[in-house]
Motif scaffolding. Structure first.
Motif, PDB file in Angstrom:
ATOM      1  N   PRO A  42       0.759  -1.026   0.026  1.00 10.52           N
ATOM      2  CA  PRO A  42       0.106   0.045   0.089  1.00 10.52           C
ATOM      3  C   PRO A  42       1.003   1.287   0.008  1.00 10.52           C
ATOM      4  CG  PRO A  42      -1.051  -1.608   1.533  1.00 10.52           C
ATOM      5  CD  PRO A  42       0.202  -2.308   1.045  1.00 10.52           C
ATOM      6  N   ARG A  43       1.968   1.298   0.834  1.00 10.76           N
ATOM      7  CA  ARG A  43       2.682   2.515   0.786  1.00 10.76           C
ATOM      8  C   ARG A  43       3.227   2.756  -0.607  1.00 10.76           C
ATOM      9  NH1 ARG A  43       7.755   3.705   5.152  1.00 10.76           N
ATOM     10  NH2 ARG A  43       7.793   5.787   4.509  1.00 10.76           N
ATOM     11  N   THR A  44       3.841   1.800  -1.209  1.00  6.49           N
ATOM     12  CA  THR A  44       4.262   2.288  -2.617  1.00  6.49           C
ATOM     13  C   THR A  44       3.266   2.460  -3.542  1.00  6.49           C
ATOM     14  OG1 THR A  44       6.302   0.599  -2.317  1.00  6.49           O
ATOM     15  CG2 THR A  44       5.705   0.999  -4.678  1.00  6.49           C
ATOM     16  N   LEU A  45       2.079   2.012  -3.512  1.00  3.48           N
ATOM     17  CA  LEU A  45       0.924   2.323  -4.408  1.00  3.48           C
ATOM     18  C   LEU A  45       0.638   3.780  -4.167  1.00  3.48           C
ATOM     19  CD1 LEU A  45      -1.342  -0.919  -4.319  1.00  3.48           C
ATOM     20  CD2 LEU A  45       0.612  -0.278  -6.022  1.00  3.48           C
ATOM     21  N   ILE A  46       0.430   4.217  -3.001  1.00  2.55           N
ATOM     22  CA  ILE A  46       0.152   5.596  -2.624  1.00  2.55           C
ATOM     23  C   ILE A  46       1.365   6.589  -3.050  1.00  2.55           C
ATOM     24  CG2 ILE A  46      -0.203   7.176  -0.641  1.00  2.55           C
ATOM     25  CD1 ILE A  46      -1.392   4.877   0.954  1.00  2.55           C
ATOM     26  N   ILE A  49       0.705   6.938  -6.834  1.00  5.41           N
ATOM     27  CA  ILE A  49      -0.510   7.570  -7.047  1.00  5.41           C
ATOM     28  C   ILE A  49      -0.359   9.175  -6.943  1.00  5.41           C
ATOM     29  CG2 ILE A  49      -3.181   7.931  -6.577  1.00  5.41           C
ATOM     30  CD1 ILE A  49      -2.945   5.128  -5.566  1.00  5.41           C
ATOM     31  N   LYS A  50       0.502   9.504  -5.799  1.00  9.01           N
ATOM     32  CA  LYS A  50       0.537  10.867  -5.546  1.00  9.01           C
ATOM     33  C   LYS A  50       1.557  11.475  -6.318  1.00  9.01           C
ATOM     34  CE  LYS A  50      -0.711  10.836  -0.674  1.00  9.01           C
ATOM     35  NZ  LYS A  50      -0.114  11.148   0.915  1.00  9.01           N
ATOM     36  N   ALA A  51       2.528  10.671  -7.091  1.00  4.65           N
ATOM     37  CA  ALA A  51       3.364  11.264  -8.003  1.00  4.65           C
ATOM     38  C   ALA A  51       2.675  11.656  -9.420  1.00  4.65           C
ATOM     39  CB  ALA A  51       4.371  10.053  -8.253  1.00  4.65           C
TER      40      ALA A  51
END
Length: 216
Positions: A42-46, A49-51
């Motif tokens: 989840p941390r990597t996915l977020i 997305i934010k990038a």
């Protein structure tokens, strides 16, 4: 005239997509971007997305996640696309009323109507199933035409080719979801996107006047 709904390739390194996506968003009237993500924690996915969020949202396009309902609010996305009625119903309490909830995987007309009754923001017709099988182009056109004639809720046609983008426009789709064929085109995604816009414009111009009036 239908607006474009652009599906990304599965994103691993967002910087690769950032090399071309801003120019694409400037070159066409893209209503929304469906962000597909390669599996990770989840941390990597977020972080991915934010990038990508500023490049998409600052151009006035909505950013929807392909699934990952639990990350929508945390990552600042505008909503999510869900594959089927069961996943859609489960996601509604998380997404509504503030965010977009779209749904595909609708095998029957009854499923499509049920999705609308449950509160879908759009229904998607024509996407591949788990076995990568799709209805025929004519079958998708028939579903889009039926929906356009009966319902106000927006419909989306999943275009697997440039030709389908035109066909689904003529059938009355409110949005054209374009993805893989845009990114895999030999001429590059930007030129392919422009060709898709031209196909949509040409098909819309050939539509009967009463059909154009229905689309607004």
């Amino acid at each position: 005239m239908p607006r474009l709904y652009l599906a990304t390739p599965p994103v691993d390194d967002p910087q690769v997509l950032l090399g071309v996506l801003p120019d694409m968003l400037k070159a066409a009237d893209i209503a929304a971007v469906l962000l597909r993500l390669k599996p990770s924690d989840p941390r990597t996915l977020i972080s991915r997305i934010k990038a990508l969020a500023p490049a998409i949202q600052d151009q006035g396009a909505a950013m929807l996640l392909d699934g990952h309902v639990d990350l929508v609010a945390r990552a600042g996305a505008d909503g999510a696309h869900l594959p089927g009625l069961e996943a859609f119903a489960e996601a509604l309490p998380t997404l509504k009323p503030d965010r977009i909830a779209g749904v595909g995987g609708l095998a029957t007309r009854h499923d499509s109507m049920t999705a609308g009754e449950l509160g879908a923001d759009y229904v998607l017709f024509g996407e591949p199933d788990e076995k990568e099988q799709r209805p025929s182009t004519q079958a998708i056109c028939d579903r889009l035409q039926w929906w356009d004639e009966v319902f106000e809720l927006p419909s989306v046609g999943f275009a697997g080719t440039l030709e389908e983008a035109g066909a689904f426009t003529a059938a009355g789709a409110d949005f054209i979801l374009a993805g893989d064929f845009i990114w895999s085109a030999s001429e590059g995604p930007l030129k392919s996107l422009r060709a898709t816009v031209e196909a949509i414009c040409k098909a819309h111009g050939a539509m009967p006047a009463n059909a154009q009036a229905r689309q607004g």
